[in-house]
Design an enzyme around this catalytic site. Structure first.
Site, PDB file in Angstrom:
ATOM      1  N   SER A 149       0.871  -1.113   0.118  1.00 57.76           N
ATOM      2  CA  SER A 149       0.141   0.013   0.099  1.00 57.76           C
ATOM      3  C   SER A 149       0.586   1.227  -0.068  1.00 57.76           C
ATOM      4  O   SER A 149       1.996   1.382   0.688  1.00 57.76           O
ATOM      5  CB  SER A 149      -0.965   0.024   1.370  1.00 57.76           C
ATOM      6  OG  SER A 149      -1.554   1.217   1.338  1.00 57.76           O
ATOM      7  N   THR A 175      -8.598  -1.036   2.366  1.00 59.23           N
ATOM      8  CA  THR A 175      -8.592  -1.534   0.936  1.00 59.23           C
ATOM      9  C   THR A 175      -9.002  -3.056   0.971  1.00 59.23           C
ATOM     10  O   THR A 175      -9.563  -3.474   1.725  1.00 59.23           O
ATOM     11  CB  THR A 175      -7.182  -1.093   0.343  1.00 59.23           C
ATOM     12  OG1 THR A 175      -6.940  -1.788  -0.774  1.00 59.23           O
ATOM     13  CG2 THR A 175      -5.972  -2.001   1.564  1.00 59.23           C
ATOM     14  N   LYS A 202     -13.528  -3.556   2.140  1.00 57.96           N
ATOM     15  CA  LYS A 202     -14.244  -2.323   1.972  1.00 57.96           C
ATOM     16  C   LYS A 202     -15.798  -2.629   2.151  1.00 57.96           C
ATOM     17  O   LYS A 202     -16.567  -1.750   2.555  1.00 57.96           O
ATOM     18  CB  LYS A 202     -14.180  -1.693   0.608  1.00 57.96           C
ATOM     19  CG  LYS A 202     -12.749  -0.828   0.309  1.00 57.96           C
ATOM     20  CD  LYS A 202     -12.749  -0.497  -0.941  1.00 57.96           C
ATOM     21  CE  LYS A 202     -11.449   0.064  -1.295  1.00 57.96           C
ATOM     22  NZ  LYS A 202     -11.204   0.787  -2.492  1.00 57.96           N
ATOM     23  N   ASP A 215     -13.481   7.033  -3.152  1.00 58.44           N
ATOM     24  CA  ASP A 215     -12.648   6.599  -4.398  1.00 58.44           C
ATOM     25  C   ASP A 215     -13.483   7.034  -5.552  1.00 58.44           C
ATOM     26  O   ASP A 215     -12.489   7.385  -6.533  1.00 58.44           O
ATOM     27  CB  ASP A 215     -13.064   4.945  -4.430  1.00 58.44           C
ATOM     28  CG  ASP A 215     -12.280   4.290  -3.657  1.00 58.44           C
ATOM     29  OD1 ASP A 215     -11.068   4.556  -3.343  1.00 58.44           O
ATOM     30  OD2 ASP A 215     -12.514   3.165  -3.106  1.00 58.44           O
ATOM     31  N   GLY A 221     -14.975  -2.745 -17.070  1.00 57.03           N
ATOM     32  CA  GLY A 221     -14.862  -3.358 -15.748  1.00 57.03           C
ATOM     33  C   GLY A 221     -16.101  -3.217 -15.063  1.00 57.03           C
ATOM     34  O   GLY A 221     -16.786  -2.285 -15.290  1.00 57.03           O
ATOM     35  N   GLU A 273     -23.078 -10.025 -17.903  1.00 56.47           N
ATOM     36  CA  GLU A 273     -24.140 -10.136 -17.006  1.00 56.47           C
ATOM     37  C   GLU A 273     -23.795  -8.987 -15.826  1.00 56.47           C
ATOM     38  O   GLU A 273     -24.681  -8.460 -15.271  1.00 56.47           O
ATOM     39  CB  GLU A 273     -24.307 -11.479 -16.581  1.00 56.47           C
ATOM     40  CG  GLU A 273     -24.865 -12.566 -17.446  1.00 56.47           C
ATOM     41  CD  GLU A 273     -23.836 -13.058 -18.298  1.00 56.47           C
ATOM     42  OE1 GLU A 273     -22.809 -12.842 -18.271  1.00 56.47           O
ATOM     43  OE2 GLU A 273     -24.365 -13.763 -19.313  1.00 56.47           O
TER      44      GLU A 273
HETATM   45  P1  ATR Z   1     -12.017  -4.510  -8.226  1.00 55.15           P
HETATM   46  O1  ATR Z   1     -12.713  -4.600  -6.938  1.00 55.15           O
HETATM   47  O2  ATR Z   1     -10.499  -4.106  -8.228  1.00 55.15           O
HETATM   48  O3  ATR Z   1     -12.665  -4.000  -9.158  1.00 55.15           O
HETATM   49  P2  ATR Z   1     -12.777  -7.228  -9.050  1.00 55.15           P
HETATM   50  O4  ATR Z   1     -14.053  -6.892  -8.366  1.00 55.15           O
HETATM   51  O5  ATR Z   1     -11.999  -8.508  -9.090  1.00 55.15           O
HETATM   52  O6  ATR Z   1     -11.702  -5.878  -8.798  1.00 55.15           O
HETATM   53  O7  ATR Z   1     -12.915  -6.896 -10.603  1.00 55.15           O
HETATM   54  C1  ATR Z   1     -12.046  -7.017 -11.547  1.00 55.15           C
HETATM   55  C2  ATR Z   1     -12.605  -6.336 -13.029  1.00 55.15           C
HETATM   56  O8  ATR Z   1     -11.624  -6.829 -14.183  1.00 55.15           O
HETATM   57  C3  ATR Z   1     -13.765  -7.119 -13.255  1.00 55.15           C
HETATM   58  O9  ATR Z   1     -14.582  -6.271 -14.116  1.00 55.15           O
HETATM   59  C4  ATR Z   1     -13.262  -8.396 -14.366  1.00 55.15           C
HETATM   60  O10 ATR Z   1     -13.837  -8.909 -15.422  1.00 55.15           O
HETATM   61  P3  ATR Z   1     -15.119 -10.054 -15.385  1.00 55.15           P
HETATM   62  O11 ATR Z   1     -16.271  -9.521 -14.216  1.00 55.15           O
HETATM   63  O12 ATR Z   1     -15.490 -10.492 -16.469  1.00 55.15           O
HETATM   64  O13 ATR Z   1     -14.346 -11.146 -14.320  1.00 55.15           O
HETATM   65  C5  ATR Z   1     -12.018  -7.484 -15.145  1.00 55.15           C
HETATM   66  N1  ATR Z   1     -10.868  -8.487 -15.367  1.00 55.15           N
HETATM   67  C6  ATR Z   1     -10.053  -9.152 -14.750  1.00 55.15           C
HETATM   68  N2  ATR Z   1      -9.174  -9.834 -15.695  1.00 55.15           N
HETATM   69  C7  ATR Z   1      -9.824  -9.544 -16.800  1.00 55.15           C
HETATM   70  C8  ATR Z   1      -9.232  -9.989 -18.285  1.00 55.15           C
HETATM   71  N3  ATR Z   1      -8.295 -10.801 -18.437  1.00 55.15           N
HETATM   72  N4  ATR Z   1      -9.944  -9.451 -19.270  1.00 55.15           N
HETATM   73  C9  ATR Z   1     -11.027  -8.570 -19.196  1.00 55.15           C
HETATM   74  N5  ATR Z   1     -11.249  -8.080 -17.867  1.00 55.15           N
HETATM   75  C10 ATR Z   1     -10.929  -8.813 -16.699  1.00 55.15           C
END
Ligand code: ATR
Length: 268
Positions: A10, A59, A63, A99, A122, A149
């Site tokens: 961190s 973190t 959270k 954030d 994302g 979804e």
């Molecule tokens: P955070 O809390 O940091 O946002 P998270 O909840 O694990 O972390 O979310 C990670 C995001 O990165 C998700 O939107 C994930 O897509 P999925 O919902 O399809 O899993 C996305 N992500 C992670 N690896 C990926 C990859 N290789 N290609 C595309 N999207 C990815």
């Protein structure tokens, strides 16, 4: 203090302590990190009350799970569904989320957000805070996610659009592209094809290690404006600083401590 699991990497202690020093309040405030296992959150909260700890940054993965233990939750944190900031006042613990300000402040420094077409890539926790802030500023948001979804659930909840990551037209036609995935973190990968980037766009990456991610490098080659992930980290901390100390944060001192630490070319 900041809690996480793990918390070793961190940058919050560095940022806040640099701020305390520059503001001349380092005799009164010190900021440390603590590794807290998810099943010890109740103990941690009891300890925070017992020790009268003034402020806590949360973190991953705390959270959301910490929310039921707090005395009040700010409505914005409630809507985002996560608390990244806890302030203790008169023995009561108050939860906030800064954030979303980490997204909005750097973008507002470059442009207005009202009616801008913004693609958020994302659909995890980082995306939720971004989407909340962007919609609040009047942006027209489309959430693009590998798992459509999850994008649809967020779009329904926040009142915006959803599309798969393959939605080329939405991405190409966006004024602003925000990466809220973990793609590019300590790896030379981008969540989208470089051909989709144009000189008219602003590209913002929440990933800050490395400093220049593949997405940001592609964006610069395309002639787009870029915002580094360090700005998001900085601005969420600036808002926390005010909540923790009551003082305005010394932005430049905090930015320069952060950039000195992360370096600007390394794969951290
Ligand atoms: P955070 O809390 O940091 O946002 P998270 O909840 O694990 O972390 O979310 C990670 C995001 O990165 C998700 O939107 C994930 O897509 P999925 O919902 O399809 O899993 C996305 N992500 C992670 N690896 C990926 C990859 N290789 N290609 C595309 N999207 C990815």
């Amino acid at each position: 203090m900041v809690i996480g699991e793990p918390v070793t990497h961190s940058l919050s202690p560095l940022l806040h302590n640099a701020g305390y020093q520059a503001a001349g309040i380092d005799d009164d405030f010190i900021y440390v990190g603590g590794n807290v296992k998810p099943d010890r959150i109740a103990d941690f909260v009891a300890g925070t009350r017992a020790m009268g700890i003034r402020g806590v940054s949360c973190t991953v993965p705390h959270k959301e799970v910490i929310m039921p233990y707090l005395d009040t939750i700010d409505p914005v944190a409630e809507k985002i569904g996560a608390v990244n900031t806890i302030v203790q006042k008169n023995g009561k613990l108050h939860g906030y989320n800064t954030d979303w300000l980490g997204t909005i402040a750097p973008l507002n420094a470059l442009t207005t957000l009202e009616d801008k077409r913004v693609v958020v890539i994302g659909a995890g926790g980082a995306a939720r805070a971004m989407i909340y802030g962007l919609i609040r500023e009047g942006a027209l948001v489309t959430v693009c996610n590998r798992t459509i979804e999850k994008a649809e659930v967020l779009a329904h909840e926040f009142g915006c659009h959803a599309a798969p990551l393959s939605a080329i037209d939405a991405i190409k036609g966006a004024d602003i592209i925000c990466n809220a995935t973990t793609v590019g973190m300590r790896e030379d990968k981008s969540p989208i094809d470089s051909q989709l980037l144009t000189p008219l766009q602003i590209v913002f990456d929440a990933v800050y290690a490395p400093y220049e991610t593949r997405l940001l490098k592609d964006a610069q080659i395309a002639g787009a404006q870029i915002i580094h992930g360090t700005e998001m980290l900085l601005h969420q901390a600036i808002a926390q600083f005010k909540l923790f100390t009551g003082h305005e944060a010394p932005e430049e001192a905090m930015r320069s401590a952060l950039l000195d630490h992360v370096g600007t070319g390394s794969m951290q």
